[in-house]
Design a protein around this motif. Structure first.
Motif, PDB file in Angstrom:
ATOM      1  N   ASP A 238      49.066  64.864  64.952  1.00 43.31           N
ATOM      2  CA  ASP A 238      47.483  65.231  64.685  1.00 43.31           C
ATOM      3  C   ASP A 238      47.121  64.536  63.596  1.00 43.31           C
ATOM      4  N   HIS A 239      47.618  64.790  62.159  1.00 42.18           N
ATOM      5  CA  HIS A 239      47.487  64.151  61.059  1.00 42.18           C
ATOM      6  C   HIS A 239      47.317  62.621  61.145  1.00 42.18           C
ATOM      7  N   MET A 240      48.034  61.878  61.552  1.00 38.14           N
ATOM      8  CA  MET A 240      47.940  60.562  61.954  1.00 38.14           C
ATOM      9  C   MET A 240      46.788  60.045  62.730  1.00 38.14           C
ATOM     10  N   HIS A 241      46.655  60.719  63.805  1.00 41.62           N
ATOM     11  CA  HIS A 241      45.670  60.467  64.817  1.00 41.62           C
ATOM     12  C   HIS A 241      44.139  60.592  64.006  1.00 41.62           C
ATOM     13  N   ARG A 242      44.140  61.654  62.995  1.00 40.21           N
ATOM     14  CA  ARG A 242      42.885  61.959  62.352  1.00 40.21           C
ATOM     15  C   ARG A 242      42.673  60.679  61.403  1.00 40.21           C
ATOM     16  N   CYS A 243      43.678  60.222  60.872  1.00 39.75           N
ATOM     17  CA  CYS A 243      43.515  59.089  59.580  1.00 39.75           C
ATOM     18  C   CYS A 243      43.024  57.883  60.502  1.00 39.75           C
ATOM     19  N   ILE A 244      43.743  57.754  61.708  1.00 41.31           N
ATOM     20  CA  ILE A 244      43.254  56.708  62.327  1.00 41.31           C
ATOM     21  C   ILE A 244      41.883  56.722  62.840  1.00 41.31           C
ATOM     22  N   MET A 245      41.389  57.801  63.135  1.00 39.79           N
ATOM     23  CA  MET A 245      40.028  57.980  63.575  1.00 39.79           C
ATOM     24  C   MET A 245      39.177  57.820  62.468  1.00 39.79           C
ATOM     25  N   ASP A 246      39.379  58.600  61.364  1.00 40.71           N
ATOM     26  CA  ASP A 246      38.680  58.676  60.092  1.00 40.71           C
ATOM     27  C   ASP A 246      38.560  56.835  59.497  1.00 40.71           C
ATOM     28  N   LEU A 247      39.381  56.402  59.590  1.00 45.41           N
ATOM     29  CA  LEU A 247      39.182  54.974  59.075  1.00 45.41           C
ATOM     30  C   LEU A 247      38.829  54.023  60.217  1.00 45.41           C
ATOM     31  N   ASP A 248      38.728  54.295  61.479  1.00 48.20           N
ATOM     32  CA  ASP A 248      38.158  53.586  62.465  1.00 48.20           C
ATOM     33  C   ASP A 248      39.388  52.277  62.624  1.00 48.20           C
ATOM     34  N   LEU A 249      40.656  52.509  62.876  1.00 53.19           N
ATOM     35  CA  LEU A 249      41.827  51.798  62.647  1.00 53.19           C
ATOM     36  C   LEU A 249      42.196  51.417  64.373  1.00 53.19           C
ATOM     37  N   LYS A 250      41.451  50.625  64.863  1.00 51.70           N
ATOM     38  CA  LYS A 250      41.417  50.516  66.414  1.00 51.70           C
ATOM     39  C   LYS A 250      42.746  49.581  66.758  1.00 51.70           C
ATOM     40  N   ASN A 251      43.129  48.809  66.020  1.00 57.49           N
ATOM     41  CA  ASN A 251      44.468  47.886  66.140  1.00 57.49           C
ATOM     42  C   ASN A 251      45.814  48.576  65.803  1.00 57.49           C
ATOM     43  N   ILE A 252      45.605  50.063  65.225  1.00 54.91           N
ATOM     44  CA  ILE A 252      46.839  50.435  64.871  1.00 54.91           C
ATOM     45  C   ILE A 252      47.447  51.615  65.948  1.00 54.91           C
ATOM     46  N   GLY A 253      48.779  51.254  65.994  1.00 49.47           N
ATOM     47  CA  GLY A 253      49.320  52.411  67.232  1.00 49.47           C
ATOM     48  C   GLY A 253      50.564  53.167  66.508  1.00 49.47           C
ATOM     49  N   VAL A 254      50.799  54.123  67.176  1.00 51.20           N
ATOM     50  CA  VAL A 254      52.057  54.865  66.616  1.00 51.20           C
ATOM     51  C   VAL A 254      53.192  54.847  67.867  1.00 51.20           C
ATOM     52  N   MET A 255      54.283  54.425  67.671  1.00 47.14           N
ATOM     53  CA  MET A 255      55.322  54.596  68.546  1.00 47.14           C
ATOM     54  C   MET A 255      56.390  55.794  67.863  1.00 47.14           C
ATOM     55  N   ALA A 256      56.887  56.541  68.674  1.00 44.38           N
ATOM     56  CA  ALA A 256      57.730  57.623  68.432  1.00 44.38           C
ATOM     57  C   ALA A 256      59.202  57.622  69.291  1.00 44.38           C
ATOM     58  N   PHE A 257      60.125  57.584  68.401  1.00 40.27           N
ATOM     59  CA  PHE A 257      61.586  57.578  68.884  1.00 40.27           C
ATOM     60  C   PHE A 257      62.141  59.055  68.949  1.00 40.27           C
ATOM     61  N   GLY A 258      62.684  59.294  70.220  1.00 38.37           N
ATOM     62  CA  GLY A 258      63.142  60.790  70.277  1.00 38.37           C
ATOM     63  C   GLY A 258      62.028  61.738  70.771  1.00 38.37           C
ATOM     64  N   GLY A 261      57.319  58.495  73.115  1.00 33.92           N
ATOM     65  CA  GLY A 261      57.213  57.077  73.267  1.00 33.92           C
ATOM     66  C   GLY A 261      55.894  56.783  72.339  1.00 33.92           C
ATOM     67  N   ALA A 262      55.158  55.860  72.928  1.00 29.85           N
ATOM     68  CA  ALA A 262      53.948  55.379  72.336  1.00 29.85           C
ATOM     69  C   ALA A 262      52.906  56.556  72.322  1.00 29.85           C
ATOM     70  N   VAL A 263      52.787  57.468  71.188  1.00 33.14           N
ATOM     71  CA  VAL A 263      51.867  58.419  71.267  1.00 33.14           C
ATOM     72  C   VAL A 263      50.396  58.101  70.942  1.00 33.14           C
ATOM     73  N   ILE A 264      50.190  56.893  70.260  1.00 30.43           N
ATOM     74  CA  ILE A 264      48.875  56.529  70.018  1.00 30.43           C
ATOM     75  C   ILE A 264      48.902  54.906  70.136  1.00 30.43           C
ATOM     76  N   SER A 265      48.000  54.499  71.096  1.00 32.73           N
ATOM     77  CA  SER A 265      48.055  53.120  71.388  1.00 32.73           C
ATOM     78  C   SER A 265      46.847  52.253  70.766  1.00 32.73           C
ATOM     79  N   PRO A 266      47.016  51.177  70.307  1.00 32.11           N
ATOM     80  CA  PRO A 266      45.933  50.438  69.818  1.00 32.11           C
ATOM     81  C   PRO A 266      45.098  50.302  70.917  1.00 32.11           C
ATOM     82  N   HIS A 267      43.686  50.160  70.526  1.00 36.99           N
ATOM     83  CA  HIS A 267      42.658  49.993  71.440  1.00 36.99           C
ATOM     84  C   HIS A 267      41.484  49.037  71.176  1.00 36.99           C
ATOM     85  N   GLY A 268      41.684  48.032  70.292  1.00 37.67           N
ATOM     86  CA  GLY A 268      40.907  47.053  69.772  1.00 37.67           C
ATOM     87  C   GLY A 268      41.274  46.224  68.775  1.00 37.67           C
TER      88      GLY A 268
END
Length: 295
Positions: A238-258, A261-268
Motif C-alpha cells: 500500500d505504501h509503494m502503490h501510494r508513492c507510485i500514484m503520487d508521483l504518477d510513475l506509470k512505467n514503474i512496476g513491483v515484483m514480489a518474491f515469495g 508475483g507482479a503486485v504492481i505492473s507498469p501501465h504507460g
C-alpha cells in the motif's frame, strides 16, 4: 489487489487544517494532531497552496515541522504496535509523546524488548526506557552487516530468476550512466531498456526513507521503458502503490518474491520521458554493443 485511499474534498481538507489552529497553545492531544496530519497527507500530495501539508500545519499549529515529523512517526509506530498487540492497546494509546517516541525507537531496534515491557507489571520511567533503547541501539551494528549480506543474497536470487525467465543480456554491473544506477539492466532487440532494482522491505516501513528512495527511482525510471522494483514479499504494497500514484510513475512496476508475483505492473511510458535525452543517447549504444557481444 486494489488499494484505495480516502480523498478529502478541498473544503474538508481546509476544515481539517483549520482545526489544528494553535494546537500547541490549546494542548491538543498529540495523537489527534498526528492523526489529522496523516489524514491531510493521505488526501493529496500537497496543500492547495502548493506547499507540503506539514508546512501548512507548522504555520498554524505552533509546532515546528521537525516536531510534527517526530510525532507523526511515533504515532505510526504506536499504531503498528497496537495492531501487533491489541490486548495492550490501552497502555500504548495512553502513552505521552516522549514515551511513545522512545518506545518507537526501541521497537525499531528490538521488538522483543517492547513485548517484554508490555507484559511487565510496571511501566518504566522515561529515563529507564531511554537507557534501554540506547543499549539496544548499541547492538545494531552487527545486524547492519547481516542486512548487507541479506541484500546481496537477494540480488543473487533476483539475478538467477531473471536469467532463467528470459534470454536477454542482463547486466549486473551497469555501464556508466550519471543518473541511472539500478541493480540490473537489459537491452531489448527493439531498443527498449528495462531496469530492475532490489530492495528488502523491512517489517516496519519507514515512510520517509521510502519516499526518498522513490524520489531517486522516479529520476532513474525516466530513462528506461520499464523500471521494476524487486522486493522479497508482498507486504507493505500500500505504501509503494501510494508513492507510485503520487508521483504518477506509470512505467514503474513491483515484483514480489515469495508472494503474489507482479503486485504492481507498469501501465504507460515514463513521465517525464528522458529516453531520447542526450545523456541516454550517448549511453544506449554502449549498452547495446555489450548486449550484442554477449548474445
Amino acid at each position: 489487489m486494489i488499494y484505495e485511499f480516502l480523498r478529502l474534498t478541498k473544503t474538508d481538507a481546509m476544515d481539517l487544517l483549520s482545526s489544528l489552529h494553535q494546537a500547541r497553545e490549546k494542548a491538543m492531544p498529540w495523537r489527534i494532531l498526528a492523526g489529522r496530519l496523516a489524514q491531510l497527507e493521505a488526501s493529496a500530495p500537497l496543500a492547495p497552496d502548493g506547499q507540503p501539508w506539514i508546512r501548512a500545519v507548522e504555520a498554524i499549529s505552533g509546532f515546528s515541522a521537525n516536531h510534527l515529523r517526530r510525532m507523526s512517526k511515533a504515532s505510526s509506530l504506536i499504531e503498528v504496535m497496537v495492531q501487533r498487540w491489541p490486548d495492550h492497546a490501552g497502555i500504548l494509546n495512553a502513552l505521552s509523546f516522549t514515551h511513545s517516541e522512545v518506545l518507537g525507537r526501541l521497537w525499531e531496534a528490538d521488538a522483543a524488548a517492547v513485548e517484554h515491557l508490555l507484559k511487565a507489571e510496571r511501566w518504566p520511567s522515561y529515563g529507564a526506557l531511554l537507557a534501554q533503547y540506547e543499549k539496544a541501539r548499541s547492538r545494531r551494528s552487527a545486524p547492519n552487516a547481516a542486512g548487507k549480506l541479506a541484500l546481496g543474497n537477494f540480488r543473487d536470487r533476483v539475478n538467477s530468476f531473471l536469467e532463467q525467465k528470459s534470454s536477454l543480456a542482463l547486466f549486473d554491473r551497469v555501464p556508466h550512466h550519471p543518473y541511472l544506477k539500478p541493480d540490473f539492466l537489459a537491452f531489448l532487440p527493439n531498443g527498449q531498456i528495462i531496469a530492475w532494482d532490489c530492495m528488502l522491505m523491512p517489517e516496519k516501513v519507514d515512510q520517509e526513507a521510502l519516499h526518498r528512495r522513490f524520489a531517486a527511482w522516479a529520476t532513474e525510471a525516466s530513462f528506461v521503458t520499464e523500471f521494476w522494483i524487486a522486493v522479497q514479499h508482498d507486504r507493505g504494497m500500500d505504501h509503494m502503490h501510494r508513492c507510485i500514484m503520487d508521483l504518477d510513475l506509470k512505467n514503474i512496476g513491483v515484483m514480489a518474491f515469495g508472494g503474489s508475483g507482479a503486485v504492481i505492473s507498469p501501465h504507460g511510458p515514463p513521465a517525464p520521458d528522458r529516453r531520447k535525452s542526450a545523456v541516454n543517447t550517448a549511453f544506449a549504444p554502449s549498452l547495446q554493443s555489450r548486449g550484442d557481444s554477449r548474445n
